[in-house]
Design an enzyme around this catalytic site. Structure first.
Site, mmCIF file in Angstrom:
data_model
loop_
_atom_site.group_PDB
_atom_site.id
_atom_site.type_symbol
_atom_site.label_atom_id
_atom_site.label_comp_id
_atom_site.label_asym_id
_atom_site.label_seq_id
_atom_site.Cartn_x
_atom_site.Cartn_y
_atom_site.Cartn_z
ATOM 1 N N GLU A 264 0.070 -36.613 -4.505
ATOM 2 C CA GLU A 264 0.837 -37.126 -5.326
ATOM 3 C C GLU A 264 -0.432 -37.466 -6.620
ATOM 4 O O GLU A 264 -1.177 -37.810 -6.501
ATOM 5 C CB GLU A 264 1.128 -38.471 -5.126
ATOM 6 C CG GLU A 264 2.178 -39.280 -6.047
ATOM 7 C CD GLU A 264 1.546 -40.207 -6.897
ATOM 8 O OE1 GLU A 264 1.345 -39.601 -7.860
ATOM 9 O OE2 GLU A 264 1.276 -41.385 -6.467
ATOM 10 N N CYS A 301 0.713 -44.349 -12.143
ATOM 11 C CA CYS A 301 1.246 -42.719 -11.866
ATOM 12 C C CYS A 301 2.861 -42.696 -12.582
ATOM 13 O O CYS A 301 3.320 -41.786 -12.800
ATOM 14 C CB CYS A 301 1.354 -42.316 -10.847
ATOM 15 S SG CYS A 301 1.559 -43.502 -9.447
HETATM 16 P P1 NAP Z 1 -9.233 -37.795 -8.680
HETATM 17 O O1 NAP Z 1 -10.594 -37.228 -9.469
HETATM 18 O O2 NAP Z 1 -8.452 -36.914 -8.291
HETATM 19 O O3 NAP Z 1 -10.172 -38.426 -7.347
HETATM 20 C C1 NAP Z 1 -9.362 -38.730 -6.005
HETATM 21 C C2 NAP Z 1 -10.186 -38.777 -4.819
HETATM 22 O O4 NAP Z 1 -10.181 -37.519 -4.459
HETATM 23 C C3 NAP Z 1 -11.751 -39.094 -4.772
HETATM 24 O O5 NAP Z 1 -11.966 -39.538 -3.544
HETATM 25 C C4 NAP Z 1 -12.379 -37.639 -5.054
HETATM 26 O O6 NAP Z 1 -13.578 -37.768 -4.809
HETATM 27 C C5 NAP Z 1 -11.446 -36.664 -4.360
HETATM 28 N N1 NAP Z 1 -11.442 -35.337 -5.114
HETATM 29 C C6 NAP Z 1 -11.226 -35.188 -6.578
HETATM 30 N N2 NAP Z 1 -11.405 -33.765 -6.451
HETATM 31 C C7 NAP Z 1 -11.647 -33.388 -5.348
HETATM 32 C C8 NAP Z 1 -11.785 -31.969 -4.707
HETATM 33 N N3 NAP Z 1 -11.808 -30.937 -5.546
HETATM 34 N N4 NAP Z 1 -12.113 -31.708 -3.397
HETATM 35 C C9 NAP Z 1 -12.376 -32.769 -2.613
HETATM 36 N N5 NAP Z 1 -12.002 -34.103 -3.105
HETATM 37 C C10 NAP Z 1 -11.863 -34.246 -4.358
HETATM 38 O O7 NAP Z 1 -8.623 -39.146 -9.124
HETATM 39 P P2 NAP Z 1 -9.347 -40.425 -9.757
HETATM 40 O O8 NAP Z 1 -10.787 -40.502 -9.405
HETATM 41 O O9 NAP Z 1 -8.409 -41.663 -8.956
HETATM 42 O O10 NAP Z 1 -8.830 -40.511 -10.959
HETATM 43 C C11 NAP Z 1 -8.893 -39.333 -12.108
HETATM 44 C C12 NAP Z 1 -7.926 -38.849 -12.554
HETATM 45 O O11 NAP Z 1 -6.770 -38.834 -11.645
HETATM 46 C C13 NAP Z 1 -7.367 -39.895 -13.880
HETATM 47 O O12 NAP Z 1 -7.803 -39.533 -15.014
HETATM 48 C C14 NAP Z 1 -5.629 -39.461 -13.729
HETATM 49 O O13 NAP Z 1 -5.393 -38.299 -14.516
HETATM 50 C C15 NAP Z 1 -5.511 -39.144 -12.322
HETATM 51 N N6 NAP Z 1 -4.970 -40.072 -11.406
HETATM 52 C C16 NAP Z 1 -3.566 -39.975 -11.086
HETATM 53 C C17 NAP Z 1 -3.138 -40.952 -10.246
HETATM 54 C C18 NAP Z 1 -1.564 -40.947 -9.736
HETATM 55 O O14 NAP Z 1 -1.080 -41.902 -9.551
HETATM 56 N N7 NAP Z 1 -1.053 -39.690 -9.428
HETATM 57 C C19 NAP Z 1 -3.811 -42.034 -9.829
HETATM 58 C C20 NAP Z 1 -5.069 -42.222 -10.171
HETATM 59 C C21 NAP Z 1 -5.814 -41.241 -11.113
HETATM 60 P P3 NAP Z 1 -14.726 -37.717 -5.919
HETATM 61 O O15 NAP Z 1 -14.362 -39.052 -6.747
HETATM 62 O O16 NAP Z 1 -16.062 -37.931 -5.184
HETATM 63 O O17 NAP Z 1 -14.780 -36.370 -6.345
#
Ligand code: NAP
Length: 525
Positions: A264, A301
């Site tokens: 998601e 989200c």
């Molecule tokens: P994220 O950067 O996507 O990280 C979520 C989880 O996935 C973390 O545990 C991260 O680990 C891991 N991860 C990220 N990229 C990966 C990859 N290429 N391979 C393996 N694992 C990976 O999300 P976030 O830290 O929650 O927030 C960052 C951005 O996500 C926000 O700026 C926003 O745009 C978006 N977001 C969207 C939602 C939603 O509801 N859909 C919610 C929160 C955030 P690491 O941190 O160790 O990389």
């Protein structure tokens, strides 16, 4: 409870790693106590092997046994008391009231799934009885039901450190389905993750669940990717960024055995305000919109990242009202410095686009990860020209797009990509005149909403929190509500099985007394 900073591999702790990190308080930038070790390759393997072994025992636990496990997790989370709230507030910058509410939601979600398991008909027991005399060939007795898929890997979200994290919707639906879970802890709230993980392990022990039914590992992208590639893992639940979700989806698809990834990844959540609604209820829509965009510093989200309206006699005064409401809003603390810098960069980039006007800015928060809310305005032509305007800017920002005619509004709707939600504000007459808009939006979003804002996702049986790509990587599912269980099951058919051999759910005697579909008709309501 003293945090250990170690990996939780079933009932064991492991700390063989040498790399470590500390959480920071996003309000002031201070490092929080406890260094968390990143998992090693050996620890990744140990968790995966244990989950696979536990699956053989856990998959055959009855609905009643699994329900008791989920209820005990809820009690153990409650028993963590103020320590959980304090750590979670320090790691996320979210206010106490919000975290207490989220704890209630997390526990409520566990209890709802427990009820769902006890009721039992979720297995979709389907019985087609034999017709031995059918000509030219006899028809066999065939029965089917949903069965657990295998160990599930969960990546929690930063923005709901309880309800979408270690014991969040992905974990609960997988455990309910009969799948062991390995969580890759979110590095923004590792202490909260450890506290919740210990509550799950304690509940597993109290309810005699197999060692390995739950594990949690810390680490970055390398650890996450090595978990994705483990052959023991049979499905993945993810909530977070498009970049992260798509990378995990691609990695899972490249495995020798590709597996489903339910990512998601967020959404712009368009809100259409029709002319009659602007005429009749401009004040409340303007206020509600500003509140919805700024709720939780826009870190939802379901945040409404775009409002679309049609030019009318009243639209200019509506724009002024929204701008006044927005200017009175206050930016708060973002969850992480990374999220803050992504928001700040993207907002600056939007400011520099030709044909895009900054309509209003809220008050800047001086916190370490503080930001300024920003509301933009543009027209249909500029929206079509600048692709980035149709992409999520995670934070307290939105853009108002003004169309000239009804046809422009319908055209924009038909050009939308997949979203979690789509909202329409309209009078009964508007909704009749713009019926076609609803038909279009039904093809674009997982949840359609009339006359209320999309922020706030109820955990119920009917909820759909999903939608076509790029909102998710699988449009056929939901990550919130009890139907989330079907992401982690598969149907199995049984042919030629005796009453004694059949699973209880499919026996003629129906010992669990559940509703089943027999020869095409539901029986047992
Ligand atoms: P994220 O950067 O996507 O990280 C979520 C989880 O996935 C973390 O545990 C991260 O680990 C891991 N991860 C990220 N990229 C990966 C990859 N290429 N391979 C393996 N694992 C990976 O999300 P976030 O830290 O929650 O927030 C960052 C951005 O996500 C926000 O700026 C926003 O745009 C978006 N977001 C969207 C939602 C939603 O509801 N859909 C919610 C929160 C955030 P690491 O941190 O160790 O990389």
């Amino acid at each position: 409870m003293n945090l250990t900073g170690k990996q939780i591999i079933g009932n064991d702790l492991a700390g063989g790693g040498t790399n470590s990190f500390q959480a920071i308080n996003p309000k002031n930038g201070e490092k929080l106590a406890t260094a968390f070790l990143e998992a090693t390759a050996t620890e990744v393997e140990a968790a995966a092997v244990k989950a696979s072994q536990a699956f053989q025992l856990y998959r055959v636990k009855s609905g009643e046994e699994r329900a008791l496990f989920l209820e005990t997790i809820a009690s153990e989370i409650e028993a963590l008391g103020p320590e959980l709230i304090e750590r979670c507030v320090s790691e996320s910058g979210l206010p106490v009231g919000r975290i207490e509410g989220e704890r209630g939601r997390t526990m409520g979600q566990l209890l709802l799934f427990a009820q769902f398991l006890r009721e039992g008909s979720w297995v979709q027991a389907t019985i087609d009885t034999a017709m031995p005399d059918r000509k030219p060939l006899p028809k066999p007795d065939i029965r089917s039901m949903q069965k657990a898929l295998g160990p599930v890997l969960v990546f929690g979200a930063s923005n709901f450190p309880l309800a979408f994290s270690v014991a969040g919707g992905d974990t609960v639906s997988a455990l309910a389905a009969g799948c062991p879970v390995i969580v890759k802890a979110h590095p923004a709230h590792p202490g909260t993750c450890e506290l919740i993980a210990t509550a799950i392990i304690s509940a597993a022990k109290k309810t005699n669940m197999p060692d390995g039914v739950f594990s949690m590992l810390h680490g970055g992208i390398a650890i996450g990717t090595s978990l994705v590639m483990r052959p023991e893992i049979k499905a993945i639940g993810f909530t977070g960024s498009y970049t992260g979700g798509k990378a995990i989806f691609d990695a899972a698809a490249s495995r020798a055995e590709p597996i489903p990834v339910y990512a998601e990844m967020g959404s712009v959540n368009p809100v259409f305000v029709l002319p009659g609604a602007i005429k009749d209820t401009a004040d409340s829509i303007a206020q509600g919109f500003s509140n919805s965009v700024n709720l939780g510093v826009g870190q939802f989200c379901t945040n409404p990242g775009m409002l679309l309206l049609q030019r009318s006699a009243e639209s200019n005064s509506f724009l002024n009202q929204v701008a006044i409401e927005f200017a009175a809003s206050s930016g708060g603390t973002m969850l992480t410095p990374g999220i803050q810098s992504a928001y700040t960069k993207r907002t600056a980039q939007t400011k520099s686009l030709n044909g895009v006007k900054l309509l209003a800015e809220g008050k800047t928060s001086e916190d370490f990860t503080g930001v300024t809310p920003a509301l933009f305005y543009t027209n249909v032509q500029n929206l079509q020209q600048h692709e980035s305007l149709a992409e999520e800017n995670f934070g307290p920002s939105s853009i108002i797009v003004q169309a000239e005619e009804k046809e422009d509004l319908l055209k924009i709707a038909s050009e939308l990509s997949g979203h979690l939600t789509a909202t329409v504000f309209g009078t009964p007459e508007d909704l009749e005149t713009y019926k076609e808009l609803l038909y279009i939006l039904e093809q674009k979003a997982g949840r359609l909403i009339i006359n209320t804002f999309p922020t706030g996702v109820e955990v119920t049986h009917a909820m759909v929190h999903g939608g076509p790509f790029p909102a998710t990587t699988n449009a056929s599912s939901t990550s919130v509500g009890t139907n989330a269980i079907y992401r982690f099951t598969r149907p199995v058919a049984y042919q030629g099985f005796s009453e004694a051999l059949l699973p209880a759910e499919l026996k003629d005697s129906n010992p669990l007394n559940i509703t089943r579909k027999i020869n095409g008709k539901w029986k047992g309501f």
